[in-house]
Design a protein around this motif. Structure first.
Motif, PDB file in Angstrom:
ATOM      1  N   UNK A 266       0.822  -1.212   0.000  1.00 17.72           N
ATOM      2  CA  UNK A 266       0.000   0.000   0.000  1.00 17.72           C
ATOM      3  C   UNK A 266       0.858   1.264   0.000  1.00 17.72           C
ATOM      4  N   UNK A 267       1.941   1.284   0.771  1.00 19.16           N
ATOM      5  CA  UNK A 267       2.740   2.515   0.841  1.00 19.16           C
ATOM      6  C   UNK A 267       3.432   2.820  -0.484  1.00 19.16           C
ATOM      7  N   UNK A 268       3.562   1.800  -1.352  1.00 22.16           N
ATOM      8  CA  UNK A 268       4.241   2.041  -2.627  1.00 22.16           C
ATOM      9  C   UNK A 268       3.280   2.424  -3.742  1.00 22.16           C
ATOM     10  N   UNK A 269       2.006   2.029  -3.635  1.00 20.15           N
ATOM     11  CA  UNK A 269       1.119   2.253  -4.792  1.00 20.15           C
ATOM     12  C   UNK A 269      -0.021   3.248  -4.554  1.00 20.15           C
ATOM     13  N   UNK A 270      -0.370   3.514  -3.312  1.00 20.92           N
ATOM     14  CA  UNK A 270      -1.532   4.389  -3.097  1.00 20.92           C
ATOM     15  C   UNK A 270      -1.162   5.869  -3.186  1.00 20.92           C
ATOM     16  N   UNK A 271      -2.147   6.682  -3.582  1.00 27.25           N
ATOM     17  CA  UNK A 271      -1.946   8.143  -3.585  1.00 27.25           C
ATOM     18  C   UNK A 271      -2.017   8.641  -2.145  1.00 27.25           C
ATOM     19  N   UNK A 272      -1.667   9.901  -1.926  1.00 31.94           N
ATOM     20  CA  UNK A 272      -1.701  10.453  -0.557  1.00 31.94           C
ATOM     21  C   UNK A 272      -3.118  10.402   0.021  1.00 31.94           C
ATOM     22  N   UNK A 273      -4.082  10.794  -0.806  1.00 31.41           N
ATOM     23  CA  UNK A 273      -5.472  10.770  -0.345  1.00 31.41           C
ATOM     24  C   UNK A 273      -5.918   9.349  -0.014  1.00 31.41           C
ATOM     25  N   UNK A 274      -5.519   8.396  -0.882  1.00 29.23           N
ATOM     26  CA  UNK A 274      -5.891   6.995  -0.631  1.00 29.23           C
ATOM     27  C   UNK A 274      -5.208   6.465   0.644  1.00 29.23           C
ATOM     28  N   UNK A 275      -3.968   6.899   0.857  1.00 30.16           N
ATOM     29  CA  UNK A 275      -3.269   6.467   2.085  1.00 30.16           C
ATOM     30  C   UNK A 275      -4.005   6.982   3.313  1.00 30.16           C
ATOM     31  N   UNK A 276      -4.448   8.220   3.207  1.00 30.11           N
ATOM     32  CA  UNK A 276      -5.167   8.781   4.346  1.00 30.11           C
ATOM     33  C   UNK A 276      -6.458   7.990   4.588  1.00 30.11           C
ATOM     34  N   UNK A 277      -7.169   7.678   3.498  1.00 29.98           N
ATOM     35  CA  UNK A 277      -8.411   6.905   3.657  1.00 29.98           C
ATOM     36  C   UNK A 277      -8.127   5.518   4.229  1.00 29.98           C
ATOM     37  N   UNK A 278      -7.013   4.948   3.816  1.00 27.86           N
ATOM     38  CA  UNK A 278      -6.640   3.639   4.368  1.00 27.86           C
ATOM     39  C   UNK A 278      -6.391   3.743   5.874  1.00 27.86           C
ATOM     40  N   UNK A 301      -9.455  15.005  15.229  1.00 27.50           N
ATOM     41  CA  UNK A 301      -9.343  15.174  13.768  1.00 27.50           C
ATOM     42  C   UNK A 301      -8.693  16.519  13.495  1.00 27.50           C
ATOM     43  N   UNK A 302      -7.393  16.518  13.310  1.00 25.63           N
ATOM     44  CA  UNK A 302      -6.697  17.787  13.140  1.00 25.63           C
ATOM     45  C   UNK A 302      -6.606  18.137  11.659  1.00 25.63           C
ATOM     46  N   UNK A 303      -6.916  19.366  11.346  1.00 29.09           N
ATOM     47  CA  UNK A 303      -6.910  19.838   9.967  1.00 29.09           C
ATOM     48  C   UNK A 303      -7.792  18.923   9.132  1.00 29.09           C
ATOM     49  N   UNK A 304      -9.046  18.911   9.504  1.00 28.13           N
ATOM     50  CA  UNK A 304     -10.002  17.914   9.053  1.00 28.13           C
ATOM     51  C   UNK A 304     -10.044  17.705   7.552  1.00 28.13           C
ATOM     52  N   UNK A 305     -10.090  18.814   6.811  1.00 23.13           N
ATOM     53  CA  UNK A 305     -10.352  18.657   5.378  1.00 23.13           C
ATOM     54  C   UNK A 305      -9.104  18.286   4.573  1.00 23.13           C
ATOM     55  N   UNK A 306      -7.914  18.305   5.202  1.00 23.16           N
ATOM     56  CA  UNK A 306      -6.703  18.033   4.430  1.00 23.16           C
ATOM     57  C   UNK A 306      -6.793  16.676   3.737  1.00 23.16           C
ATOM     58  N   UNK A 307      -6.629  16.689   2.458  1.00 22.37           N
ATOM     59  CA  UNK A 307      -6.535  15.493   1.613  1.00 22.37           C
ATOM     60  C   UNK A 307      -7.801  14.656   1.463  1.00 22.37           C
ATOM     61  N   UNK A 308      -8.898  15.055   2.106  1.00 22.45           N
ATOM     62  CA  UNK A 308     -10.131  14.284   1.942  1.00 22.45           C
ATOM     63  C   UNK A 308     -11.131  15.093   1.129  1.00 22.45           C
ATOM     64  N   UNK A 309     -11.729  14.448   0.107  1.00 24.35           N
ATOM     65  CA  UNK A 309     -12.740  15.176  -0.657  1.00 24.35           C
ATOM     66  C   UNK A 309     -14.050  15.237   0.135  1.00 24.35           C
ATOM     67  N   UNK A 310     -15.016  15.983  -0.398  1.00 20.91           N
ATOM     68  CA  UNK A 310     -16.259  16.211   0.354  1.00 20.91           C
ATOM     69  C   UNK A 310     -16.966  14.908   0.719  1.00 20.91           C
ATOM     70  N   UNK A 311     -16.984  13.962  -0.241  1.00 23.98           N
ATOM     71  CA  UNK A 311     -17.671  12.690   0.025  1.00 23.98           C
ATOM     72  C   UNK A 311     -16.993  11.969   1.184  1.00 23.98           C
ATOM     73  N   UNK A 312     -15.665  11.912   1.142  1.00 28.52           N
ATOM     74  CA  UNK A 312     -14.932  11.194   2.194  1.00 28.52           C
ATOM     75  C   UNK A 312     -15.122  11.891   3.540  1.00 28.52           C
ATOM     76  N   UNK A 313     -15.121  13.222   3.527  1.00 28.05           N
ATOM     77  CA  UNK A 313     -15.321  13.959   4.785  1.00 28.05           C
ATOM     78  C   UNK A 313     -16.690  13.643   5.376  1.00 28.05           C
ATOM     79  N   UNK A 314     -17.712  13.670   4.507  1.00 23.58           N
ATOM     80  CA  UNK A 314     -19.076  13.395   4.971  1.00 23.58           C
ATOM     81  C   UNK A 314     -19.186  11.999   5.549  1.00 23.58           C
TER      82      UNK A 314
END
Ligand SMILES: Nc1ncnc2c1ncn2[C@@H]1O[C@H](COP(=O)(O)OP(=O)(O)OP(=O)(O)O)[C@@H](O)[C@H]1O
Length: 366
Positions: A266-278, A301-314
């Protein structure tokens, strides 16, 4: 446990913060450097004895002050922690002084999700092991005691590896006796970890499907030693190599979590946003496991919106609400608060943070 009141003194730029009537969701907004993260940091320090930003107490105690204090009240508990720049600390539970931080940590399980969360995937096995052991600590009561005994035996063996005694026979007897302890505690730790992994894996899969439905990710546990061989035999077999490196290279202190996708780690293939979701899926599934044991987690949840899109945040907010967590969220501006308001169906409190001062604000859905 849900906190109802929080009092912070002399942490970073927070001089005297008094928050009453805390809610399941508590949202802090304000400009850069206003003190939002410091509030979360204070809660983290109370629960774990440590900051998530520094290992140095002096860095978070207010400049030119000698101590910092965090105090919180919940329905049945009053928790207090005073940290001194000298390195000393005073831990209080319901008015009594207690000897160890673990008394507070047990009562206040805490999970941090911040922009650095993804570094758990990238920076060696230690943070991943710590993630697993957070669960171990809160789910398996014997774990903490076993871990302390294991660490003691490990330290003794490492000392002997570094400083072979002149008397070979005596040295061998000593190292064998510590290896005996290491193997006994280590096998027990491994057994408990394996048991907890079996509970955790299906929950992780559930949240992985919710948050990252397009990517298959498996979560596997690596024991840190050859389980078929057993730890006792492994320690004997590797003793000479361990002497060369002056450290014990096999055992539960080297355990790890492996997160694998069909395309690679996972650390080699996922994007930053995907890593955060993982990471969020890993943490939510842990919170769920505790919730099944009637333990409520406090989520920072510090800096809540960083790297998460609206759907993921919701999704994250509504899942946390469903898990009965108490959540402390920081965000830069009021418009993000408005968005949260649209999603949240549980009581929330909003606070504006400015120059280390915190002011409650109206939240229209309350
Ligand atoms: N030991 C200290 N004593 C006093 N003030 C400090 C200390 N350490 C940091 N500060 C100040 O306290 C503030 C801490 O801000 P904090 O990191 O909580 O801000 P924030 O609102 O989360 O900002 P951002 O949105 O940029 O992350 C900063 O202005 C910083 O300069």
């Amino acid at each position: 446990m849900h906190l109802q009141r929080l009092h912070i003194e002399r942490i970073r730029n927070l001089k005297g913060v008094e928050l009453t009537q805390l809610q399941p969701f508590n949202i802090f907004y304000g400009a850069n450097g206003s003190g939002k993260s410091s509030i979360l940091e204070a809660v983290h320090i109370l629960a774990t004895g440590r900051s998530f930003r520094t290992n140095l107490v002096k860095q978070y105690i207010q400049h030119s002050e000698l101590d910092g204090l965090v105090y919180a009240e919940a329905t049945h508990y009053r928790l207090g922690l005073q940290k001194f720049a000298s390195g000393e600390q005073l831990i209080r539970l319901n008015g009594d002084t207690v000897a160890t931080q673990s008394e507070l940590a047990k009562l206040l399980p805490i999970q941090l999700i911040d922009p650095d969360t993804i570094s758990l995937l990238d920076t060696g096995s230690k943070p991943r092991r710590q993630l697993l052991d957070w669960l171990m600590f809160h789910v398996e009561h014997e774990f903490h005691g076993l871990w302390l005994r294991y660490q003691r035996a490990l330290k003794q063996r490492n000392n002997l590896l570094k400083h072979p005694l002149g008397d070979q026979k005596l040295w061998l007897q000593s190292i064998q006796s510590w290896e005996h302890g290491l193997a006994e505690y280590g096998e027990l730790i491994d057994g408990l970890r394996e048991k907890v992994m079996r509970q955790w894996q299906p929950l992780f899969e559930h949240y992985r499907q919710q948050l990252l439905p397009q990517i298959d990710i498996t979560l596997a546990y690596l024991a840190g030693f050859d389980r078929e061989q057993g730890l006792a035999a492994s320690l004997v077999q590797h003793r000479n190599k361990d002497m060369d490196r002056a450290t014990t290279q096999h055992g539960p202190h080297r355990a790890d979590l492996r997160l694998k996708t069909p395309l690679g780690l996972a650390d080699e293939v996922l994007s930053r946003g995907q890593k955060k979701l993982l990471m969020v899926a890993l943490k939510l599934s842990q919170i769920h496991l505790l919730q099944d044991l009637n333990k409520e987690t406090v989520v920072l949840l510090d800096d809540f919106s960083a790297e998460l899109d609206d759907t993921a945040q919701g999704r994250l907010l509504s899942t946390l609400a469903g898990l009965n967590s108490q959540v402390f969220i920081t965000t830069l501006n009021g418009s993000a608060v408005q968005k949260m308001q649209d999603v949240l169906s549980v009581p929330a409190a909003v606070f504006e943070v400015s120059n280390g001062q915190v002011q409650p604000q109206p939240f229209s859905d309350n």
